[in-house]
Design a protein around this motif. Structure first.
Motif, PDB file in Angstrom:
ATOM      1  N   LEU A 205      -2.682  24.641  46.783  1.00  0.00           N
ATOM      2  CA  LEU A 205      -3.051  25.112  45.455  1.00  0.00           C
ATOM      3  C   LEU A 205      -4.448  25.729  45.442  1.00  0.00           C
ATOM      4  CD1 LEU A 205      -1.807  22.025  43.405  1.00  0.00           C
ATOM      5  CD2 LEU A 205      -0.621  24.199  43.696  1.00  0.00           C
ATOM      6  N   GLY A 206      -4.536  26.970  45.012  1.00  0.00           N
ATOM      7  CA  GLY A 206      -5.829  27.593  44.788  1.00  0.00           C
ATOM      8  C   GLY A 206      -6.376  28.353  45.976  1.00  0.00           C
ATOM      9  N   ARG A 207      -7.402  29.107  45.704  1.00  0.00           N
ATOM     10  CA  ARG A 207      -7.985  30.050  46.661  1.00  0.00           C
ATOM     11  C   ARG A 207      -8.492  29.385  47.934  1.00  0.00           C
ATOM     12  NH1 ARG A 207     -13.469  33.595  45.485  1.00  0.00           N
ATOM     13  NH2 ARG A 207     -13.572  34.622  47.539  1.00  0.00           N
ATOM     14  N   TYR A 208      -9.025  28.182  47.834  1.00  0.00           N
ATOM     15  CA  TYR A 208      -9.679  27.564  48.978  1.00  0.00           C
ATOM     16  C   TYR A 208      -8.758  26.643  49.774  1.00  0.00           C
ATOM     17  CZ  TYR A 208     -13.693  29.477  46.590  1.00  0.00           C
ATOM     18  OH  TYR A 208     -14.571  30.342  45.981  1.00  0.00           O
ATOM     19  N   SER A 209      -7.495  26.604  49.395  1.00  0.00           N
ATOM     20  CA  SER A 209      -6.522  25.744  50.084  1.00  0.00           C
ATOM     21  C   SER A 209      -5.638  26.585  50.996  1.00  0.00           C
ATOM     22  CB  SER A 209      -5.678  24.981  49.065  1.00  0.00           C
ATOM     23  OG  SER A 209      -6.501  24.252  48.190  1.00  0.00           O
ATOM     24  N   SER A 210      -6.273  27.342  51.871  1.00  0.00           N
ATOM     25  CA  SER A 210      -5.532  28.158  52.827  1.00  0.00           C
ATOM     26  C   SER A 210      -4.675  27.269  53.720  1.00  0.00           C
ATOM     27  CB  SER A 210      -6.521  28.962  53.679  1.00  0.00           C
ATOM     28  OG  SER A 210      -5.859  29.696  54.673  1.00  0.00           O
ATOM     29  N   GLU A 211      -3.549  27.777  54.143  1.00  0.00           N
ATOM     30  CA  GLU A 211      -2.590  26.978  54.916  1.00  0.00           C
ATOM     31  C   GLU A 211      -3.198  26.306  56.144  1.00  0.00           C
ATOM     32  OE1 GLU A 211       0.196  26.006  57.974  1.00  0.00           O
ATOM     33  OE2 GLU A 211      -1.180  27.711  58.029  1.00  0.00           O
ATOM     34  N   PRO A 212      -4.100  26.946  56.900  1.00  0.00           N
ATOM     35  CA  PRO A 212      -4.696  26.251  58.041  1.00  0.00           C
ATOM     36  C   PRO A 212      -5.458  24.980  57.677  1.00  0.00           C
ATOM     37  CG  PRO A 212      -4.998  28.616  58.269  1.00  0.00           C
ATOM     38  CD  PRO A 212      -4.445  28.386  56.895  1.00  0.00           C
ATOM     39  N   VAL A 213      -5.900  24.844  56.424  1.00  0.00           N
ATOM     40  CA  VAL A 213      -6.530  23.594  55.980  1.00  0.00           C
ATOM     41  C   VAL A 213      -5.566  22.435  56.203  1.00  0.00           C
ATOM     42  CG1 VAL A 213      -7.356  22.317  53.963  1.00  0.00           C
ATOM     43  CG2 VAL A 213      -8.059  24.692  54.307  1.00  0.00           C
ATOM     44  N   GLY A 214      -4.290  22.672  55.891  1.00  0.00           N
ATOM     45  CA  GLY A 214      -3.273  21.644  56.102  1.00  0.00           C
ATOM     46  C   GLY A 214      -2.841  21.527  57.547  1.00  0.00           C
ATOM     47  N   ASP A 215      -2.874  22.628  58.269  1.00  0.00           N
ATOM     48  CA  ASP A 215      -2.493  22.596  59.680  1.00  0.00           C
ATOM     49  C   ASP A 215      -3.356  21.637  60.482  1.00  0.00           C
ATOM     50  OD1 ASP A 215      -0.284  24.177  59.942  1.00  0.00           O
ATOM     51  OD2 ASP A 215      -1.338  25.934  60.719  1.00  0.00           O
ATOM     52  N   TYR A 216      -4.645  21.589  60.147  1.00  0.00           N
ATOM     53  CA  TYR A 216      -5.593  20.936  61.026  1.00  0.00           C
ATOM     54  C   TYR A 216      -6.340  19.747  60.454  1.00  0.00           C
ATOM     55  CZ  TYR A 216      -4.960  25.289  63.609  1.00  0.00           C
ATOM     56  OH  TYR A 216      -4.412  26.345  64.276  1.00  0.00           O
ATOM     57  N   PHE A 217      -6.684  19.768  59.168  1.00  0.00           N
ATOM     58  CA  PHE A 217      -7.812  18.927  58.772  1.00  0.00           C
ATOM     59  C   PHE A 217      -7.619  18.081  57.520  1.00  0.00           C
ATOM     60  CE2 PHE A 217     -12.417  18.175  58.174  1.00  0.00           C
ATOM     61  CZ  PHE A 217     -12.754  17.882  59.489  1.00  0.00           C
TER      62      PHE A 217
ATOM     63  N   GLY B  79      -5.168  16.319  56.090  1.00  0.00           N
ATOM     64  CA  GLY B  79      -4.574  14.993  56.210  1.00  0.00           C
ATOM     65  C   GLY B  79      -3.060  14.968  56.097  1.00  0.00           C
ATOM     66  N   PRO B  80      -2.435  15.668  55.137  1.00  0.00           N
ATOM     67  CA  PRO B  80      -0.971  15.698  55.069  1.00  0.00           C
ATOM     68  C   PRO B  80      -0.354  16.280  56.333  1.00  0.00           C
ATOM     69  CG  PRO B  80      -1.912  16.428  52.998  1.00  0.00           C
ATOM     70  CD  PRO B  80      -3.060  16.296  53.962  1.00  0.00           C
ATOM     71  N   ASN B  81       0.871  15.893  56.596  1.00  0.00           N
ATOM     72  CA  ASN B  81       1.511  16.269  57.851  1.00  0.00           C
ATOM     73  C   ASN B  81       1.921  17.732  57.857  1.00  0.00           C
ATOM     74  OD1 ASN B  81       3.428  16.150  60.256  1.00  0.00           O
ATOM     75  ND2 ASN B  81       2.717  14.041  60.097  1.00  0.00           N
ATOM     76  N   HIS B  82       1.746  18.391  59.000  1.00  0.00           N
ATOM     77  CA  HIS B  82       2.158  19.791  59.087  1.00  0.00           C
ATOM     78  C   HIS B  82       3.512  19.962  59.769  1.00  0.00           C
ATOM     79  CE1 HIS B  82       0.175  20.864  63.269  1.00  0.00           C
ATOM     80  NE2 HIS B  82       1.389  20.370  63.417  1.00  0.00           N
ATOM     81  N   VAL B  83       4.173  18.865  60.123  1.00  0.00           N
ATOM     82  CA  VAL B  83       5.554  18.954  60.610  1.00  0.00           C
ATOM     83  C   VAL B  83       6.449  18.987  59.377  1.00  0.00           C
ATOM     84  CG1 VAL B  83       7.345  17.915  62.037  1.00  0.00           C
ATOM     85  CG2 VAL B  83       4.946  17.719  62.708  1.00  0.00           C
ATOM     86  N   LEU B  84       6.955  20.171  59.078  1.00  0.00           N
ATOM     87  CA  LEU B  84       7.581  20.435  57.780  1.00  0.00           C
ATOM     88  C   LEU B  84       8.982  21.014  57.940  1.00  0.00           C
ATOM     89  CD1 LEU B  84       4.452  22.231  56.281  1.00  0.00           C
ATOM     90  CD2 LEU B  84       5.187  19.897  55.757  1.00  0.00           C
ATOM     91  N   PRO B  85       9.829  20.842  56.921  1.00  0.00           N
ATOM     92  CA  PRO B  85      11.173  21.426  56.979  1.00  0.00           C
ATOM     93  C   PRO B  85      11.126  22.947  56.934  1.00  0.00           C
ATOM     94  CG  PRO B  85      10.750  20.465  54.814  1.00  0.00           C
ATOM     95  CD  PRO B  85       9.607  20.063  55.691  1.00  0.00           C
ATOM     96  N   THR B  86      11.908  23.589  57.795  1.00  0.00           N
ATOM     97  CA  THR B  86      11.970  25.042  57.878  1.00  0.00           C
ATOM     98  C   THR B  86      13.370  25.537  57.537  1.00  0.00           C
ATOM     99  OG1 THR B  86      12.546  24.958  60.228  1.00  0.00           O
ATOM    100  CG2 THR B  86      10.198  25.088  59.677  1.00  0.00           C
ATOM    101  N   SER B  87      13.532  26.843  57.528  1.00  0.00           N
ATOM    102  CA  SER B  87      14.844  27.487  57.380  1.00  0.00           C
ATOM    103  C   SER B  87      15.567  27.078  56.105  1.00  0.00           C
ATOM    104  CB  SER B  87      15.728  27.187  58.601  1.00  0.00           C
ATOM    105  OG  SER B  87      15.065  27.534  59.802  1.00  0.00           O
ATOM    106  N   GLY B  88      14.813  26.879  55.039  1.00  0.00           N
ATOM    107  CA  GLY B  88      15.420  26.524  53.758  1.00  0.00           C
ATOM    108  C   GLY B  88      15.758  25.057  53.604  1.00  0.00           C
ATOM    109  N   THR B  89      15.498  24.232  54.635  1.00  0.00           N
ATOM    110  CA  THR B  89      15.863  22.817  54.550  1.00  0.00           C
ATOM    111  C   THR B  89      14.907  22.015  53.670  1.00  0.00           C
ATOM    112  OG1 THR B  89      14.659  22.301  56.592  1.00  0.00           O
ATOM    113  CG2 THR B  89      16.985  22.864  56.807  1.00  0.00           C
ATOM    114  N   ALA B  90      13.859  22.644  53.143  1.00  0.00           N
ATOM    115  CA  ALA B  90      13.012  21.960  52.164  1.00  0.00           C
ATOM    116  C   ALA B  90      13.788  21.681  50.877  1.00  0.00           C
ATOM    117  CB  ALA B  90      11.775  22.797  51.848  1.00  0.00           C
ATOM    118  N   ARG B  91      14.986  22.229  50.756  1.00  0.00           N
ATOM    119  CA  ARG B  91      15.855  21.888  49.617  1.00  0.00           C
ATOM    120  C   ARG B  91      16.230  20.412  49.645  1.00  0.00           C
ATOM    121  NH1 ARG B  91      18.968  25.197  52.197  1.00  0.00           N
ATOM    122  NH2 ARG B  91      20.803  23.899  51.837  1.00  0.00           N
TER     123      ARG B  91
END
Length: 424
Positions: A343-355, A357-369
């Motif tokens: 959320l927001g300008r300063y929450s670029s995706e790499p923030v979640g990739d690395y630092f 805290g939330p996990n970056h192993v995420l559902p892909t290919s539409g399986t987030a449904r």
């Protein structure tokens, strides 16, 4: 990047890649070889596929020491801080066993037990991923898993990246093997002379790793069938075109099959981002990979309304979703399907990739449904606990027996009534 309409979503959506018939057969052959030839097969495929001639598979203490010495202390400090952030986030996910005692003396509950052993696959190839070590290992550590085994494909020199080994050491992994691909998955599932089998395999990899995980599922558990990385940026006219373009390219550089999509109602933003992507692409060391990704799987979806834009996002169900709008929290409640939401300008995706805290192993290919990010629950199992008192039995025995006969299971009914007979 092409500017398209919501009617063109079919060209953007991804489905789980089942591989080709040849790829599936190759994976089955490798798994069978590992089951029959064990370590011999691992050495053979590591030499054939990775170009590394090894004398042993397990990473030694000396190799850990060399990796630590090879990294700058500032990098090690950053890795340690990231690990603490990730661990702290996942500690909030811990579930406790619970028991509920009724007035009739019945005790019902749930016993939460960590898995005994987990295998973590850390990809190699075109990049090194210490972040994958943390994201897959630390939730298992927090869950209380006793034995965590890490596998990763070696370089032609027979080594693993220093950052990967240091991350493993920080996370507390003591058992690391230099083996990758389908052969590593088979070793984790069935065991060899060097590698004892595990109960669950987690971690992303290429198509052969994904197919191998699918093949061994049932003999062991797996986390998910991970596909290429995805990002959707939902943006309005307040977003900065250069920042949006940079975030789209941050995923495109992962893989030629990665997907980067902008969804917006602003035509001016759409045109500006398309120009920015072209300009920034030329400055990237991995521009060939990112360029192929943008060309084949990138798009800008121009919508007539905010509601329509949100519908597009939910329809794609992306792995990563950035909401770069004036009021991002106002949109959050309308998002139903996304692996991680930034959320927001300063929450670029790499923030979640690395630092963060939330996990970056995420559902892909539409399986987030229907799927969630990797979390502590993935490393525990839950057992139901039932203690029926005599009072509860006497109150309900006839009803239970009748229910059993409703299903035509006479022995079930008699198992209930036998206790009544023995009391008389």
């Amino acid at each position: 990047m092409d500017i398209v309409t919501p009617n063109d979503l079919a060209s953007i959506k991804r489905s789980v890649d089942g591989g080709t018939e040849k790829q599936r057969e190759t994976v089955k052959e490798i798994i069978a070889d590992v089951q029959s030839k064990q370590d011999e097969a691992l050495f053979h495929y590591t030499n054939k596929l990775d170009g590394a001639s090894l004398s042993q598979l397990r990473v030694t203490e000396e190799e850990f020491n060399q990796a630590r010495e090879a990294l700058d202390t500032k990098d090690i400090d950053i890795l340690k801080e990231a690990a603490e952030n990730i661990k702290s986030f996942h500690e909030k996910q811990i579930r406790q066993s619970w028991f509920d005692t009724n007035e009739d003396g019945t005790v019902l509950g749930q016993k939460v037990t960590p898995l005994d052993a987990v295998g973590v696959y850390v990809p190699g190839g075109t990049a090194a991923y210490p972040s994958s070590v943390f994201m897959n290992v630390l939730p298992a550590v927090v869950a209380g898993v006793d034995r965590i085994v890490m596998v990763s494909p070696p370089s032609e020199e027979g080594t693993l990246p220093a950052g990967v080994l240091v991350a493993a050491e920080i996370a507390g992994v003591k058992e690391v093997y230099k083996v990758g691909g389908a052969q590593a998955v088979a070793a984790l599932a069935y065991g060899t002379e060097s590698i004892q089998p595990v109960d669950k395999i987690v971690g992303p990899g290429n198509i052969y790793v994904a197919l191998a995980k699918r093949e061994v599922f049932g003999d062991v558990d797996i986390d998910m069938i991970a596909g290429p990385s995805e990002i959707v940026v939902l943006a309005d006219e307040t977003a900065k075109p250069g920042e949006v373009a940079a975030d789209l390219l941050s995923q495109a550089e992962h893989d030629e099959r990665s997907s980067s999509v902008l969804v917006t109602t602003s035509e001016s933003l759409a045109k500006a981002v398309a120009e920015e992507v072209d300009q920034q692409l030329e400055q990237l060391p991995r521009k060939d990979i990112a360029g192929a990704s943008i060309r084949d799987f990138g798009a800008i979806v121009l919508c007539n309304s905010q509601e329509g834009a949100i519908d597009v996002v939910n329809s794609i169900a992306p792995e990563h979703l950035e909401i770069m709008m004036e009021e991002p929290f106002g949109v959050l409640g309308s998002i139903k399907h996304a692996g991680a939401i930034f959320l927001g300008r300063y929450s670029s995706e790499p923030v979640g990739d690395y630092f963060a805290g939330p996990n970056h192993v995420l559902p892909t290919s539409g399986t987030a449904r229907f799927s969630s990010p990797l979390n502590v629950d993935d490393f525990v199992k839950k057992s139901s606990v039932i203690y029926y008192s005599k009072q509860a039995y006497e109150q309900n025995a006839d009803k239970i027996a009748r229910f059993a006969r409703l299903e035509g299971l006479e022995a079930h009914a008699k198992a209930i009534e036998k206790r009544k007979d023995d009391e008389s």
